[in-house]
Enzyme design. Sequence first.
Site, PDB file in Angstrom:
ATOM      1  N   ALA A  61     -50.810 -28.159  24.613  1.00  9.73           N
ATOM      2  CA  ALA A  61     -51.359 -29.511  24.584  1.00  9.73           C
ATOM      3  C   ALA A  61     -50.657 -30.355  23.525  1.00  9.73           C
ATOM      4  CB  ALA A  61     -52.859 -29.454  24.302  1.00  9.73           C
ATOM      5  N   GLY A 106     -52.087 -24.668  26.812  1.00  8.35           N
ATOM      6  CA  GLY A 106     -52.237 -25.311  28.107  1.00  8.35           C
ATOM      7  C   GLY A 106     -51.127 -24.962  29.073  1.00  8.35           C
ATOM      8  N   GLU A 109     -52.130 -21.737  30.514  1.00  2.38           N
ATOM      9  CA  GLU A 109     -53.263 -21.991  31.407  1.00  2.38           C
ATOM     10  C   GLU A 109     -52.805 -22.616  32.721  1.00  2.38           C
ATOM     11  OE1 GLU A 109     -57.086 -22.883  28.646  1.00  2.38           O
ATOM     12  OE2 GLU A 109     -55.279 -24.032  28.137  1.00  2.38           O
ATOM     13  N   GLU A 129     -54.627 -20.971  20.683  1.00  2.00           N
ATOM     14  CA  GLU A 129     -55.625 -21.945  20.230  1.00  2.00           C
ATOM     15  C   GLU A 129     -56.437 -21.463  19.033  1.00  2.00           C
ATOM     16  OE1 GLU A 129     -54.893 -22.838  24.608  1.00  2.00           O
ATOM     17  OE2 GLU A 129     -55.137 -21.039  23.362  1.00  2.00           O
TER      18      GLU A 129
END
Length: 255
Positions: A61, A106, A109, A129
């Site tokens: 991210a 991300g 993911e 994270e």
Amino acid sequence: MTVTFEVRDGVGTIQLDRPPMNALDVAIQDRLRELAEEATRREDVRAVILYGGEKVFAAGADIKEMQAMDHTAMVLRSKGLQDAFTAVARIPKPVVAAVTGYALGGGCELALCADFRIAADNARLGQPEILLGLIPGAGGTQRLARLIGPSRAKDLIFTGRMVKAEEALTLGLVDRVVPAAEVYEQAHAWAAKLAKGPALALRAAKESVDAGLETDLDTGLTIERNWFSGLFATEDRERGMRSFVEEGPGKATFR
């Protein structure tokens, strides 16, 4: 454009294009959702590739953007974040992630939203994270555990460590490791082969597996049975069986 979409030979490539690391800011997240919905609608798109380019898939991210958000802002944004990734995961067509370089946070993911993952031999994957005092928020705690099992997922999520391509293959996080220069080529070959298959049967197979994983065995068997019997109403089923009887297996041409 931070994300592009090109279609060739029935294969649609969704490519991240935000140098240098393809950081997944809000604009990219929203664009991913839009393109996933477009890929779902378009009949000329029979399979999909997720790609970040030759150097990096997505390093995570946009941390600077997130740092500026308070609790209220993230409460309002977090569903949009998950909805974007869920839209990719629910494309009712075969989806392959072509992973080069970093696929972290991300980025990892997003790769988890694919049905199949082809990784470069220089790929690095992980969910870091926890090192920010956070947990994955775009499906990582759920899709990763379903893919590689809860204890292995917890190891990656609790420690935030990156894994190299070969370990990712051992864990089941990726399905194939190839030289970096061949990642997109092999992803396209995988997708193009399936793009020639029976579209509705492939959709049925994907939805049966994915929906079945979310429920009990009896309900999953009902989902499978309904799709299986429903496919007997399709022209592709007639073509496939006729070709098998007359010419042998694997020679049918589907529409």
